[in-house]
Write a protein that holds these residues in place. Structure first.
Motif, PDB file in Angstrom:
ATOM      1  N   ILE A   1      -6.843   1.363  -0.114  1.00 42.50           N
ATOM      2  CA  ILE A   1      -7.450   0.844  -1.616  1.00 42.50           C
ATOM      3  C   ILE A   1      -9.111   0.940  -1.424  1.00 42.50           C
ATOM      4  O   ILE A   1      -9.712   1.398  -2.514  1.00 42.50           O
TER       5      ILE A   1
ATOM      6  N   PHE B   1      -4.334  -5.123  -5.915  1.00 41.57           N
ATOM      7  CA  PHE B   1      -3.697  -4.610  -4.404  1.00 41.57           C
ATOM      8  C   PHE B   1      -4.243  -5.731  -3.539  1.00 41.57           C
ATOM      9  O   PHE B   1      -3.657  -6.263  -2.525  1.00 41.57           O
TER      10      PHE B   1
ATOM     11  N   VAL C   1       0.837  -1.110  -0.027  1.00 37.69           N
ATOM     12  CA  VAL C   1      -0.277  -0.126   0.093  1.00 37.69           C
ATOM     13  C   VAL C   1       0.868   1.285   0.048  1.00 37.69           C
ATOM     14  O   VAL C   1       0.643   2.450  -0.660  1.00 37.69           O
TER      15      VAL C   1
ATOM     16  N   PRO D   1      -6.678  -3.462   1.992  1.00 41.81           N
ATOM     17  CA  PRO D   1      -6.107  -2.332   2.560  1.00 41.81           C
ATOM     18  C   PRO D   1      -6.895  -1.284   2.698  1.00 41.81           C
ATOM     19  O   PRO D   1      -7.697  -0.960   1.592  1.00 41.81           O
TER      20      PRO D   1
END
Lengths: 318, 277
Positions: free
Chosen positions: B121, A289, A252, B118
């Motif tokens: 995100i 991600f 991140v 996360p």
């Protein structure tokens, strides 16, 4: 033990499924859809209807989710809304770049952090521990872009030791790549090392306060032997979890770092998508991600089981 | 008798002084700042002079004044977000601990899934749908952050629920709101105080990071993350313009962390889990 690992892997896959549903649902539940996002203020009911039929948004959401999910499994993320390009084609070189940067940082950060963390724990309360504590606290508190711009100003612009922009090309040699991406990699390293060091230190200390460690000391063993032979095997599991957790954090942190150094990675690509409200791009970036994040967490769980001596003994059935 | 163990350390005093200074600056910004928040006073990216202590920014505004006004926006937004996050997190966390296994399962699994992405995100996905107005920003971060508060509140409350006085209240026939807010909440608050500091740091850096990416607090307002973004280009010309607001962010977080570190050392909990996303 195999059963425990299998359970963790299945759980990881289930989480990934849940995550994909969540990413998809987030764009469904929230007011507005892709069409209102594209057309913005100029939308009329008629243009919206045409746009929705064109993009297939008039079909029920579960149909579109299954389609999106299975296409994504095959690596088909659809077309970008703004430039109509195949997202997979634009994202894969960027993915390689991001992976390179993250791997670079991890390669420096992991040995450094674990070594220093153990060193700080061994010397608890002494000056080396205090220095490590203050420096890592500062590194955690400071935003990524502060360290990044500080490096650019003093190492790249005022002294020309490094290039200020980390632009990489596909025909660059490996050595050149390592040199060009040194500044972003070191910035990332600093951030992750600080976290990892503190968590390593506290997990070693947690083990050090166990009764069997006290017993080892009372037997008259040397401090180094107690730590290396008695404490570390049991501290390994939490330390490995810490490493994987922080690598997930690194994934991140890379988003902001890429913006500072204008590095062409997935993070910069996704941010671009967000500011242009290009939903398929955002969804694809989010999936990449989140996938990396879930994968690292699952790997942490599995490794944690593998290295834990107590769980290992369970295999022989005693 | 005063227990020496609870006496603030030197670093805690430094931290408290930094935080207090920033709060005073934020409250009295219009009286302290030499120039207005969006007043253009000179050339672009002038170096530090006697008039403009930190130089001027990308459209010729005084950076010192913008940093002073920025304290209001940046600290204010992070504080409101954290308070909101605690209200949501504590209420749902206590509800999960008290309300029975069904409610607990639903809330806990939902939080598990949210935490498996996360937060940055997740925030990006939501902001790309909703656009980033101040209200969206605060609500998004508060809801996402409340998942962490939820976990702590739930585990703290689970230890309290089994105590006799809660049982007594139940047998007295008190309703769920009474049990949650009058019996459990007052006893669950002390361990949450240091968590408040940590969550504030996290939200503070989160807001600053999003603003830096151009997705947080929007331009007419002066905020530290946005100022770093606006002036980022100056650094390539060898000027320090973006470093001042970034330094302000760093100082503020260091200050809060120093105070939290001291509180944590009293509770003897491992520290340093402040900014993981």
């Amino acid at each position: 033990m195999l059963r425990i690992i299998a359970v963790r892997v299945v759980l990881g896959l289930l989480t990934l499924l849940g995550v994909s549903i969540l990413i998809f649902a987030a764009t469904e539940i929230l007011p507005g859809d892709v069409c209102t996002a594209i057309q913005g203020q100029g939308a009329t009911p008629d243009t919206l209807r045409v746009c929705r039929i064109e993009l297939g948004l008039d079909r029920p959401s579960y149909v579109r989710y299954t389609e999106w999910f299975f296409n994504a499994l095959h690596g088909d993320f659809g077309l970008s809304l703004t430039n109509k390009r195949d997202i997979l084609k634009s994202i894969s070189p960027k993915f390689v770049n991001t992976l390179f940067l993250a791997g670079y940082a991890a390669l420096i950060a992991v040995p450094l952090a674990v070594g220093l963390g153990i060193l700080a724990a061994i010397n608890e309360g002494k000056w080396i521990d205090k220095v490590a504590n203050i420096v890592s606290l500062a590194a955690i508190s400071v935003p990524e872009f502060f360290i990044g711009y500080l490096f650019i100003l003093f190492l790249a612009v005022r002294n020309h030791w490094f290039p200020s922009l980390s632009t990489v090309f596909s025909d660059m040699s490996f050595g050149e790549r390592v040199y060009v991406t040194a500044l972003p990699a070191v910035t990332l390293t600093l951030l992750v090392t600080a976290h990892m060091l503190r968590m390593t230190r506290s997990s070693v200390l947690a083990i050090m306060s166990q009764p069997y460690i006290e017993m080892a000391f009372l037997k008259g063993l040397a401090r180094a032997r107690v730590i290396m032979v008695h404490a570390l095997p049991n501290a390994a599991a939490p330390i490995i979890t810490v490493i994987a957790l922080n690598l997930a954090y690194l994934v991140v942190g890379v988003v902001v770092i890429e913006r500072v150094f204008t590095y062409p990675g997935v993070g910069a690509f996704m941010i671009d998508g967000v500011s242009k409200r290009d939903l398929p791009v955002v969804q694809a970036g989010g999936l990449v991600f989140a996938g990396a994040f879930v994968l690292l967490n699952t790997v942490a769980d599995v490794l944690g089981v593998l290295v834990n001596p107590r769980l290992r003994r369970a295999k022989t059935g005693t | 008798m005063i227990n020496r163990r609870y006496w603030p350390t030197v670093t805690a005093w430094i931290g408290a002084a930094i935080v207090a200074a920033f709060i005073v600056i934020a409250i009295f910004a219009p009286w302290i700042a030499p120039f207005g928040e969006s007043q253009s006073v000179g050339e672009t990216w002038q170096p530090s002079t006697n008039t403009y202590w930190l130089g001027t920014d990308n459209i010729g505004r005084d950076i010192l004044s913008r940093v002073i006004y920025g304290a209001r926006t940046t600290i204010g937004v992070a504080l409101v977000t954290t308070v909101l996050s605690f209200m949501i997190g504590i209420t749902t966390g206590l509800l999960a601990a008290v309300g029975g296994p069904a409610i607990d399962q639903v809330l806990s699994r939902l939080v598990d899934v949210i935490l498996s992405i996360p937060l940055l995100i997740f925030a990006l996905i939501i902001l790309s749908m909703m656009g980033s107005s101040l209200i969206t920003l605060v609500l998004t971060i508060a809801v996402l952050d409340s998942t962490r508060v939820f976990r702590l509140a739930r585990s703290v409350a689970q230890n309290i629920v089994v105590l006799e006085y809660v049982e007594a209240a139940r047998l007295r026939g008190e309703g769920l709101p009474w049990i949650i807010f009058r019996e459990i909440l007052p006893n669950a608050l002390p361990p949450m105080i240091s968590e408040f500091g940590l969550r504030f740091c996290f939200n503070f850096l989160f807001v600053a990071g999003l603003s830096f990416l151009g997705l947080g607090i929007q331009p007419p307002l002066a905020d530290w993350g946005g100022m770093v973004r606006e002036n980022g280009g100056a650094v390539f010309g060898g000027k320090a313009a973006p470093l001042w607001p970034a330094l302000a962010i760093a100082l503020m977080t260091v200050g809060v962390n120093l105070v939290v570190d001291w509180i944590l050392s009293m509770n003897a909990r491992p520290s340093g889990a402040s900014a993981e996303m």
